[in-house]
Scaffold this motif. Structure first.
Motif, PDB file in Angstrom:
ATOM      1  N   THR A  79       0.839  -1.198   0.000  1.00  0.00           N
ATOM      2  CA  THR A  79       0.000   0.000   0.000  1.00  0.00           C
ATOM      3  C   THR A  79       0.876   1.252   0.000  1.00  0.00           C
ATOM      4  O   THR A  79       0.578   2.225  -0.694  1.00  0.00           O
ATOM      5  N   ALA A  80       1.971   1.223   0.756  1.00  0.00           N
ATOM      6  CA  ALA A  80       2.899   2.361   0.777  1.00  0.00           C
ATOM      7  C   ALA A  80       3.505   2.594  -0.608  1.00  0.00           C
ATOM      8  O   ALA A  80       3.648   3.749  -1.043  1.00  0.00           O
ATOM      9  N   LEU A  81       3.847   1.523  -1.302  1.00  0.00           N
ATOM     10  CA  LEU A  81       4.401   1.665  -2.655  1.00  0.00           C
ATOM     11  C   LEU A  81       3.398   2.326  -3.600  1.00  0.00           C
ATOM     12  O   LEU A  81       3.770   3.170  -4.429  1.00  0.00           O
ATOM     13  N   ILE A  82       2.134   1.960  -3.477  1.00  0.00           N
ATOM     14  CA  ILE A  82       1.097   2.595  -4.302  1.00  0.00           C
ATOM     15  C   ILE A  82       0.968   4.074  -3.947  1.00  0.00           C
ATOM     16  O   ILE A  82       0.902   4.934  -4.821  1.00  0.00           O
ATOM     17  N   PHE A  83       0.958   4.370  -2.637  1.00  0.00           N
ATOM     18  CA  PHE A  83       0.880   5.769  -2.195  1.00  0.00           C
ATOM     19  C   PHE A  83       2.033   6.577  -2.784  1.00  0.00           C
ATOM     20  O   PHE A  83       1.835   7.666  -3.325  1.00  0.00           O
ATOM     21  N   LEU A  84       3.254   6.032  -2.691  1.00  0.00           N
ATOM     22  CA  LEU A  84       4.433   6.749  -3.179  1.00  0.00           C
ATOM     23  C   LEU A  84       4.453   6.878  -4.699  1.00  0.00           C
ATOM     24  O   LEU A  84       5.091   7.788  -5.231  1.00  0.00           O
ATOM     25  N   SER A  85       3.764   5.984  -5.402  1.00  0.00           N
ATOM     26  CA  SER A  85       3.663   6.131  -6.856  1.00  0.00           C
ATOM     27  C   SER A  85       2.630   7.198  -7.228  1.00  0.00           C
ATOM     28  O   SER A  85       2.714   7.799  -8.293  1.00  0.00           O
ATOM     29  N   GLU A  86       1.675   7.453  -6.337  1.00  0.00           N
ATOM     30  CA  GLU A  86       0.650   8.477  -6.582  1.00  0.00           C
ATOM     31  C   GLU A  86       1.104   9.872  -6.158  1.00  0.00           C
ATOM     32  O   GLU A  86       0.741  10.868  -6.773  1.00  0.00           O
ATOM     33  N   PHE A  87       1.855   9.930  -5.065  1.00  0.00           N
ATOM     34  CA  PHE A  87       2.267  11.204  -4.479  1.00  0.00           C
ATOM     35  C   PHE A  87       3.779  11.197  -4.332  1.00  0.00           C
ATOM     36  O   PHE A  87       4.340  10.293  -3.738  1.00  0.00           O
ATOM     37  N   GLU A  88       4.418  12.237  -4.865  1.00  0.00           N
ATOM     38  CA  GLU A  88       5.869  12.283  -4.853  1.00  0.00           C
ATOM     39  C   GLU A  88       6.379  13.001  -3.598  1.00  0.00           C
ATOM     40  O   GLU A  88       6.006  14.142  -3.336  1.00  0.00           O
ATOM     41  N   TYR A  89       7.204  12.304  -2.845  1.00  0.00           N
ATOM     42  CA  TYR A  89       7.841  12.870  -1.653  1.00  0.00           C
ATOM     43  C   TYR A  89       9.326  12.577  -1.739  1.00  0.00           C
ATOM     44  O   TYR A  89       9.726  11.451  -2.026  1.00  0.00           O
ATOM     45  N   ASP A  90      10.132  13.584  -1.482  1.00  0.00           N
ATOM     46  CA  ASP A  90      11.580  13.411  -1.466  1.00  0.00           C
ATOM     47  C   ASP A  90      12.029  13.184  -0.022  1.00  0.00           C
ATOM     48  O   ASP A  90      12.855  13.918   0.522  1.00  0.00           O
ATOM     49  N   LEU A  91      11.407  12.177   0.603  1.00  0.00           N
ATOM     50  CA  LEU A  91      11.671  11.866   2.010  1.00  0.00           C
ATOM     51  C   LEU A  91      11.961  10.374   2.140  1.00  0.00           C
ATOM     52  O   LEU A  91      11.503   9.567   1.332  1.00  0.00           O
TER      53      LEU A  91
END
Length: 125
Positions: A79-91
């Motif tokens: 689920t985190a991987l999907i979130f990170l593919s939808e929203f870009e964070y440089d964290l």
């Protein structure tokens, strides 16, 4: 709403307050994907934290974090991987668990145990 669901919501509210008091900003709550749900996603200047909240009453036989099984960790990571593919964070991503123990009669917080880096992606990717 069942006792379990209301205790879970209370645990999430307590955890969100804790994160905000510790310089995190809540990005999302109850983020869903086809794999599952992440209770809280929060960020600070360094990390984006994917937080699983486990709330129990004081009579529980095991630590709340014990309920974050290998299968649950896999769902959170996916689920985190999907979130990170939808929203870009440089964290730097981090997987945390917050154990909440609540008095069964009064709904008062007994203990909060916040576990940073409770698990990682090793063996899951």
């Amino acid at each position: 709403m069942s006792d379990r669901l209301s205790r879970g919501k209370l645990g999430e509210d307590i955890t969100a307050d804790y994160l905000c008091k510790n310089d995190f900003e809540i990005v999302a709550r109850n983020y869903h994907s086809r794999y599952g749900e992440i209770d809280i996603i929060a960020k600070n200047s360094e990390f984006i934290a994917f937080v699983e909240v486990k709330a129990r009453n004081e009579k529980a036989l095991e630590r709340p974090a014990a309920a974050v099984t290998s299968a649950k960790r896999r769902k959170i990571i996916q689920t985190a991987l999907i979130f990170l593919s939808e929203f870009e964070y440089d964290l730097q991503p981090r997987f945390d668990v917050c154990e909440i123990t609540i008095d069964n009669r009064t709904d008062v917080l007994i203990e909060l145990n916040y576990i940073e880096n409770a698990f990682d992606t090793e063996g899951f990717l």
